[in-house]
Design a protein around this motif. Structure first.
Motif, PDB file in Angstrom:
ATOM      1  N   SER A 245      -7.444  -9.100  -0.931  1.00 50.33           N
ATOM      2  CA  SER A 245      -6.839  -8.134  -0.005  1.00 50.33           C
ATOM      3  C   SER A 245      -6.715  -6.764  -0.665  1.00 50.33           C
ATOM      4  N   MET A 246      -6.324  -6.758  -1.936  1.00 50.79           N
ATOM      5  CA  MET A 246      -6.202  -5.501  -2.673  1.00 50.79           C
ATOM      6  C   MET A 246      -7.542  -4.773  -2.729  1.00 50.79           C
TER       7      MET A 246
ATOM      8  N   ARG B 226      -1.909   6.517  -3.037  1.00 46.75           N
ATOM      9  CA  ARG B 226      -3.166   5.786  -2.864  1.00 46.75           C
ATOM     10  C   ARG B 226      -3.233   4.615  -3.850  1.00 46.75           C
ATOM     11  N   MET B 227      -2.123   3.870  -3.894  1.00 46.01           N
ATOM     12  CA  MET B 227      -2.015   2.706  -4.756  1.00 46.01           C
ATOM     13  C   MET B 227      -1.899   1.444  -3.915  1.00 46.01           C
ATOM     14  N   VAL B 228      -2.530   0.371  -4.405  1.00 44.61           N
ATOM     15  CA  VAL B 228      -2.474  -0.931  -3.738  1.00 44.61           C
ATOM     16  C   VAL B 228      -2.027  -1.957  -4.774  1.00 44.61           C
ATOM     17  N   THR B 229      -0.968  -2.695  -4.464  1.00 39.00           N
ATOM     18  CA  THR B 229      -0.373  -3.621  -5.432  1.00 39.00           C
ATOM     19  C   THR B 229      -0.329  -5.031  -4.873  1.00 39.00           C
TER      20      THR B 229
ATOM     21  N   ALA C  91     -10.088  -5.061  -0.763  1.00 42.39           N
ATOM     22  CA  ALA C  91     -10.471  -4.599   0.578  1.00 42.39           C
ATOM     23  C   ALA C  91      -9.740  -3.314   0.944  1.00 42.39           C
ATOM     24  N   GLU C  92      -8.443  -3.250   0.636  1.00 43.97           N
ATOM     25  CA  GLU C  92      -7.663  -2.043   0.933  1.00 43.97           C
ATOM     26  C   GLU C  92      -8.136  -0.864   0.087  1.00 43.97           C
ATOM     27  N   MET C  93      -8.481  -1.130  -1.179  1.00 44.05           N
ATOM     28  CA  MET C  93      -8.990  -0.056  -2.029  1.00 44.05           C
ATOM     29  C   MET C  93     -10.293   0.517  -1.477  1.00 44.05           C
ATOM     30  N   MET C  94     -11.166  -0.344  -1.011  1.00 40.41           N
ATOM     31  CA  MET C  94     -12.437   0.130  -0.469  1.00 40.41           C
ATOM     32  C   MET C  94     -12.198   0.989   0.768  1.00 40.41           C
ATOM     33  N   LYS C  95     -11.196   0.650   1.573  1.00 38.90           N
ATOM     34  CA  LYS C  95     -10.870   1.478   2.744  1.00 38.90           C
ATOM     35  C   LYS C  95     -10.419   2.870   2.299  1.00 38.90           C
TER      36      LYS C  95
ATOM     37  N   VAL D 101       0.847  -1.185   0.000  1.00 39.88           N
ATOM     38  CA  VAL D 101       0.000   0.000   0.000  1.00 39.88           C
ATOM     39  C   VAL D 101       0.888   1.242   0.000  1.00 39.88           C
ATOM     40  N   ASP D 102       0.698   2.090  -0.999  1.00 39.02           N
ATOM     41  CA  ASP D 102       1.395   3.366  -1.081  1.00 39.02           C
ATOM     42  C   ASP D 102       0.377   4.443  -0.724  1.00 39.02           C
ATOM     43  N   PRO D 103       0.363   4.897   0.551  1.00 38.81           N
ATOM     44  CA  PRO D 103      -0.667   5.851   0.969  1.00 38.81           C
ATOM     45  C   PRO D 103      -0.544   7.202   0.285  1.00 38.81           C
TER      46      PRO D 103
END
Length: 214
Positions: A202-203, A180-183, A205-209, A175-177
Motif C-alpha cells: 500500500s505504501m 509527501r510522506m507515506v508511513t 502504491a501511494e508513493m507512486m501516486k 499519508v502526510d500530503p
C-alpha cells in the motif's frame, strides 16, 4: 553492432536507505526486501543506498545480545540485502531519484543516528543520513517510512514518534500530503510478514501516486 538503447521503458527510480543487515543492529531484512519487491511491482527501479561507516555494534541474532566482533561496515553489510549494486551516500546523485524509502530495523537509531542508549548524550542524525533524507523532504519528493525507520525521519521532521494502534488494518497507511510522506507500521505494528507485506505494498502504491502529482 550492440544496441544503444534498451527495450525496457524508462522507470522512476526510488532510493532505499539501508543501515546494515539484521533488525537488531541494522536494517530489517524482511522489510527491506518487501520494499524492493513492492516498488518493483509498482514499476519503480530500486536503488540501494548506505553510508560508508562502521556500524555501532554487532548483535548475535540467535539470542539478541551484543557480541564481540571486529567493526563491521554499514555499507558492506547493507550490500548483502539486494542483488543490485549498492551506492554510497554521500556521493550518489540523489537528484536522479524520484523518491526514498527508509525501512525499519534498529539500525535507524544505532547506525544512522548518534547517542543511542547513551545516558546524557543527545540523539542526533548522522550528517550522511540527514543529508540524504533532507534532500527528498526539501525537494518534495515522496518519502516512504516503514516501522522503526520513523526514528530517523521523525527526528528530522520534528514529529513525535507514535505507536501503532492495536487492530490496525495492515493495508492502511498514513499519508502526510504536506510533507509527501507515506508511513506503514511494518514489524513495529505487526508480527506476521504477510501483514507487513500488505502495508508495504500500500505504501509503494501511494508513493507512486505522489510521484505523478506535482
Amino acid at each position: 553492432m550492440p544496441a544503444r538503447w534498451s527495450l525496457e521503458p524508462l522507470r522512476v527510480q526510488v532510493g532505499v536507505l539501508l543501515s546494515g543487515c539484521g533488525h537488531y543492529d541494522g536494517t530489517d531484512v524482511q522489510e527491506a526486501v518487501l520494499c524492493g519487491l513492492a516498488l518493483d511491482r509498482a514499476g519503480a527501479r530500486v536503488v540501494a543506498l548506505a553510508p560508508r561507516r562502521p556500524q555501532l555494534h554487532t548483535v548475535d541474532h540467535t539470542i539478541g545480545d551484543e557480541m564481540e566482533s571486529a567493526p563491521r561496515s554499514i555499507y558492506l553489510e547493507s550490500s548483502r540485502i539486494f542483488h543490485d549494486r549498492i551506492h554510497a551516500v554521500p556521493g550518489f546523485p540523489l537528484e536522479t531519484l524520484q523518491g526514498l524509502v527508509v525501512p525499519g530495523g534498529f539500525g535507524g537509531a544505532k547506525n544512522l543516528m548518534t547517542g543511542f542508549a547513551v545516558p546524557g548524550e543527545k540523539r542526533r542524525a548522522h550528517p550522511d543520513a540527514e543529508e540524504t533524507v533532507r534532500h527528498f523532504l526539501s525537494s518534495r519528493k515522496p518519502v516512504g517510512v516503514v516501522g522503526l525507520g520513523d526514528i530517523l525521519v521523525s527526528y528530522l521532521t520534528e514529529e513525535p514518534l507514535e505507536d501503532p494502534r492495536p487492530g490496525l488494518d495492515p493495508r492502511k497507511v498514513s499519508v502526510d500530503p504536506g510533507r509527501r510522506m507515506v508511513t506503514t507500521p511494518g514489524f513495529k505494528g505487526f508480527t506476521r510478514v504477510s501483514e507487513v507485506a500488505l502495508g508495504i505494498e500500500s505504501m509503494a502504491a501511494e508513493m507512486m501516486k505522489l510521484m505523478v502529482r506535482p
